[in-house]
Design an enzyme around this catalytic site. Structure first.
Site, PDB file in Angstrom:
ATOM      1  N   ARG A  91     -31.373  22.447  70.371  1.00 23.64           N
ATOM      2  CA  ARG A  91     -31.454  23.882  70.627  1.00 23.64           C
ATOM      3  C   ARG A  91     -30.775  24.742  69.568  1.00 23.64           C
ATOM      4  O   ARG A  91     -31.356  25.709  69.079  1.00 23.64           O
ATOM      5  CB  ARG A  91     -30.801  24.223  71.978  1.00 23.64           C
ATOM      6  CG  ARG A  91     -31.676  23.956  73.167  1.00 23.64           C
ATOM      7  CD  ARG A  91     -30.855  23.458  74.320  1.00 23.64           C
ATOM      8  NE  ARG A  91     -30.395  22.122  74.026  1.00 23.64           N
ATOM      9  CZ  ARG A  91     -31.133  21.021  74.267  1.00 23.64           C
ATOM     10  NH1 ARG A  91     -32.266  21.142  74.884  1.00 23.64           N
ATOM     11  NH2 ARG A  91     -30.708  19.820  73.922  1.00 23.64           N
ATOM     12  N   THR A  92     -29.542  24.404  69.238  1.00 23.24           N
ATOM     13  CA  THR A  92     -28.791  25.299  68.345  1.00 23.24           C
ATOM     14  C   THR A  92     -29.473  25.367  66.985  1.00 23.24           C
ATOM     15  O   THR A  92     -29.735  26.454  66.456  1.00 23.24           O
ATOM     16  CB  THR A  92     -27.333  24.809  68.219  1.00 23.24           C
ATOM     17  OG1 THR A  92     -26.821  24.595  69.526  1.00 23.24           O
ATOM     18  CG2 THR A  92     -26.482  25.826  67.482  1.00 23.24           C
ATOM     19  N   LYS A 114     -20.809  10.398  49.445  1.00 22.63           N
ATOM     20  CA  LYS A 114     -20.130   9.922  48.218  1.00 22.63           C
ATOM     21  C   LYS A 114     -18.653  10.299  48.226  1.00 22.63           C
ATOM     22  O   LYS A 114     -17.936  10.021  47.282  1.00 22.63           O
ATOM     23  CB  LYS A 114     -20.786  10.553  46.984  1.00 22.63           C
ATOM     24  CG  LYS A 114     -22.259  10.309  46.844  1.00 22.63           C
ATOM     25  CD  LYS A 114     -22.789  11.113  45.641  1.00 22.63           C
ATOM     26  CE  LYS A 114     -24.252  11.442  45.789  1.00 22.63           C
ATOM     27  NZ  LYS A 114     -24.661  12.592  44.966  1.00 22.63           N
ATOM     28  N   ARG A 163     -22.688  22.816  62.324  1.00 23.20           N
ATOM     29  CA  ARG A 163     -22.142  22.012  63.434  1.00 23.20           C
ATOM     30  C   ARG A 163     -21.469  20.801  62.812  1.00 23.20           C
ATOM     31  O   ARG A 163     -22.026  20.151  61.921  1.00 23.20           O
ATOM     32  CB  ARG A 163     -23.246  21.557  64.377  1.00 23.20           C
ATOM     33  CG  ARG A 163     -22.732  20.558  65.404  1.00 23.20           C
ATOM     34  CD  ARG A 163     -23.725  20.257  66.485  1.00 23.20           C
ATOM     35  NE  ARG A 163     -23.895  21.397  67.376  1.00 23.20           N
ATOM     36  CZ  ARG A 163     -24.663  21.376  68.457  1.00 23.20           C
ATOM     37  NH1 ARG A 163     -25.318  20.280  68.779  1.00 23.20           N
ATOM     38  NH2 ARG A 163     -24.789  22.443  69.212  1.00 23.20           N
ATOM     39  N   HIS A 204     -18.224  26.888  70.890  1.00 22.46           N
ATOM     40  CA  HIS A 204     -19.658  27.013  70.581  1.00 22.46           C
ATOM     41  C   HIS A 204     -20.031  28.462  70.932  1.00 22.46           C
ATOM     42  O   HIS A 204     -20.692  28.713  71.939  1.00 22.46           O
ATOM     43  CB  HIS A 204     -20.431  25.995  71.425  1.00 22.46           C
ATOM     44  CG  HIS A 204     -21.861  25.787  71.019  1.00 22.46           C
ATOM     45  ND1 HIS A 204     -22.522  26.592  70.115  1.00 22.46           N
ATOM     46  CD2 HIS A 204     -22.762  24.842  71.412  1.00 22.46           C
ATOM     47  CE1 HIS A 204     -23.763  26.158  69.977  1.00 22.46           C
ATOM     48  NE2 HIS A 204     -23.935  25.100  70.750  1.00 22.46           N
TER      49      HIS A 204
HETATM   50  N1   CP Z   1     -26.733  23.670  73.859  1.00 24.89           N
HETATM   51  C1   CP Z   1     -26.683  22.973  72.738  1.00 24.89           C
HETATM   52  O1   CP Z   1     -25.753  23.112  71.925  1.00 24.89           O
HETATM   53  O2   CP Z   1     -27.740  22.137  72.543  1.00 24.89           O
HETATM   54  P1   CP Z   1     -27.984  21.248  71.250  1.00 24.89           P
HETATM   55  O3   CP Z   1     -26.857  20.226  71.194  1.00 24.89           O
HETATM   56  O4   CP Z   1     -29.316  20.619  71.422  1.00 24.89           O
HETATM   57  O5   CP Z   1     -27.891  22.163  70.045  1.00 24.89           O
END
Ligand code: CP
Length: 326
Positions: free
Chosen positions: A70-71, A99, A120, A148
């Site tokens: 999703r993100t 590396k 991320r 998040h």
């Molecule tokens: N909600 C969420 O962070 O989903 P993903 O891990 O799929 O990005």
């Protein structure tokens, strides 16, 4: 009189300058309640009003060192829907990290390739480090079990959309409250509102003390419960989360999860109850709940695009947040 008018104009211009301009979104604490609402209002605008050229000529670097559906894809979709382009990777091992390149050197370089970065990374504090060297806005797409913030904006948008308000709500948050970064960000954001938060989790995955302390400081009303059944009759929102076994350090993976939602649990639910989940779902929501009016998690997932359109447009100074009202 003329001087007063000029002063008033300068004040109005200053107050329309958004706090995140040329900045980064690392933690939900980076933004005030007023700024959160401005982003939600801008997202509402983008949900109904296509802007296919707004970010033409701009590049998003999408840097994912951990898996994501999703993100990553909603950020990339948001960028394309605004006319921008995307570069990036979905596995740190395909980059020169393999590396031995440091995260700091890497982000310094990527900042010269792109106008904005979403990252991320499994390390708590990694997004903050990236923002300190990149020279362009960085958005935290999840740093370990810490935060998040854009998921929280999606969650708030979905609560407001489904209930018409963010105030005077009973919200239950269930599952992995210890390692769930979306839970930590959401609790901090909800502390701005008149809500009662009900927490349900396995007893070794409780909400961290630091988050409880913040909730107490803001006088947010909270309570802890043994089971979902205990709270369902009085809640407006049920925020379910997955147990993040991949982040367990010394915890055993064999345990009874009290946060498994079954259709039968909803017999006493209020009509306006809506179930949210940041997803992915494992076994914590029975699939036969998906077709009930209570299920809102797939609408919530779809809201990822307009919310992230708002974040990108604001960070790149393409809209003034104060132009939107709800
Ligand atoms: N909600 C969420 O962070 O989903 P993903 O891990 O799929 O990005």
């Amino acid at each position: 009189m003329r001087l007063i008018k000029i002063c008033a104009l300068i004040f109005a211009m200053m107050s329309s300058v958004y706090a995140l301009e040329n900045n980064s979104l690392i933690s939900i604490d980076d933004i005030s309640k007023a700024e959160i609402e401005q982003i939600l209002n801008a997202a509402q605008f983008f949900k109904t009003t296509p802007q296919p050229d707004l970010l033409k000529g701009h590049i998003l670097a999408s840097c994912f060192f951990e898996p994501s559906t999703r993100t990553r894809l909603s950020f990339e979709s948001a960028m394309y829907r605004l006319g921008g382009n995307v570069i990036g990777f979905t596995d740190g091992d395909t980059t020169s990290t393999k590396k031995g390149e440091s995260l700091s050197d890497m982000m310094k370089g990527i900042g010269s390739f792109a106008d904005v970065i979403v990252m991320r990374h499994p390390m708590v504090g990694s997004a903050h480090l990236a923002a300190s060297v990149a020279g362009v806005p960085v958005v935290n797409g999840g740093d370990g079990f810490n935060q998040h913030p854009t998921q929280t904006l999606v969650d708030l948008f979905s609560i407001r959309e489904s209930q018409g308000t963010l105030d005077d709500l009973h919200i239950a948050i269930a599952g992995d409250l210890k390692y769930g970064r979306t839970v930590h960000s959401l609790c901090l954001a909800l502390s701005h509102y008149r809500v009662h938060l009900h927490f349900i989790s396995p007893n070794f995955l409780l909400l961290p003390d630091v988050i409880c302390e913040e909730l107490r400081k803001s006088d947010t009303s909270i309570s802890f419960h043994e089971s979902l059944e205990e709270v369902i009759p009085e809640i407006d929102i049920l925020y379910m989360t997955r147990i993040q076994k991949e982040r367990f350090v010394y915890e055993s993976v064999d345990f009874e999860n009290p946060c498994l939602l079954k259709l039968s649990h909803l017999a006493k639910a209020k009509d306006n109850l809506r179930i949210l989940h940041p997803l992915p779902r494992m076994d914590e929501i029975e699939v036969n709940i998906d077709n009930t009016p209570y299920a809102y998690y797939f609408q919530q997932m779809g809201n990822g695009v307009p919310v992230r359109m708002a974040v990108l447009a604001l960070l790149l100074n393409k809209i003034e947040a104060n132009n939107f009202s709800f």
